[in-house]
Design an enzyme around this catalytic site. Sequence first.
Site, PDB file in Angstrom:
ATOM      1  N   PRO A   1     107.575   4.513  34.202  1.00 51.72           N
ATOM      2  CA  PRO A   1     107.810   4.740  32.771  1.00 51.72           C
ATOM      3  C   PRO A   1     108.909   5.738  32.442  1.00 51.72           C
ATOM      4  O   PRO A   1     109.093   6.088  31.274  1.00 51.72           O
ATOM      5  CB  PRO A   1     106.453   5.274  32.309  1.00 51.72           C
ATOM      6  CG  PRO A   1     105.928   6.031  33.488  1.00 51.72           C
ATOM      7  CD  PRO A   1     106.391   5.250  34.698  1.00 51.72           C
ATOM      8  N   GLU A   2     109.650   6.213  33.423  1.00 47.55           N
ATOM      9  CA  GLU A   2     110.614   7.288  33.182  1.00 47.55           C
ATOM     10  C   GLU A   2     111.597   6.966  32.054  1.00 47.55           C
ATOM     11  O   GLU A   2     111.864   7.805  31.187  1.00 47.55           O
ATOM     12  CB  GLU A   2     111.395   7.602  34.471  1.00 47.55           C
ATOM     13  CG  GLU A   2     110.576   8.298  35.545  1.00 47.55           C
ATOM     14  CD  GLU A   2     109.795   7.326  36.412  1.00 47.55           C
ATOM     15  OE1 GLU A   2     109.171   7.770  37.364  1.00 47.55           O
ATOM     16  OE2 GLU A   2     109.809   6.105  36.125  1.00 47.55           O
ATOM     17  N   ALA A   3     112.169   5.765  32.074  1.00 53.73           N
ATOM     18  CA  ALA A   3     113.191   5.426  31.077  1.00 53.73           C
ATOM     19  C   ALA A   3     112.626   5.464  29.661  1.00 53.73           C
ATOM     20  O   ALA A   3     113.332   5.814  28.707  1.00 53.73           O
ATOM     21  CB  ALA A   3     113.786   4.054  31.380  1.00 53.73           C
TER      22      ALA A   3
END
Length: 232
Positions: free
Chosen positions: A130-132
């Site tokens: 989920p970083e982006a």
Amino acid sequence: MIRIGDHDGIRTLALARPEKRNALDTALGEALIAALREAEAAPEVAAIVLAAEGPGFCAGADLGELRALADDPVAKAARAALSEAILLAPGDTGKPVVAAVHSAALGAGAALALCCDRLVLAEDATLGFPEARHGMLPALMAPVLRQHLPPRQVFRLLATGQPLPAAEALALGLAEAVVPAEALLAEAGRLAREAASLPVPRMRALKRLCAAAPPSLTEGFARARAEREALA
């Protein structure tokens, strides 16, 4: 922070920070690396299972710790180096390492599972990057996924951050098996035992050969560092 159990030549290393959903902070990361080294050196251990206690496998990097280091460039660099070392550790271990994932494995937690030699998922497991979605560059995730998937699939997973259910991970070849939660550790132990075929030096060489192309994680991490530094 690492719960250790031995049975019939298989050492289980369980991430044991359930109150933080096993988020990887410095202490847990260093403990995991040390535990893998100890398992490699133990003559009674033929193979290793990496599992986790609590409601999920691993929530990723400990964001609270990362935020606390935001204004300290030296500490940030040391923590980034540790992140790489954590992900490299399963592949550097001269014995088979099988990840047994239940519930959510996110970010660095999903990457850690994928860096093991074999991966089995519980039916309720999901892998997520989920970083982006949070405005963060998934710099270490890209070279890990690129070990397993073509570029467009890697881009889809990292750019959208959509969770990957166990069945889809199996279909993509990221996992070898999906089993009911109650059978997870038994199946991981079976896969570990099945792969325990070579002495440590030859097993380590086999792992290097298998990781040689596409680019190794070390090369990928070097590229990731360069990209991060260019954005700083």
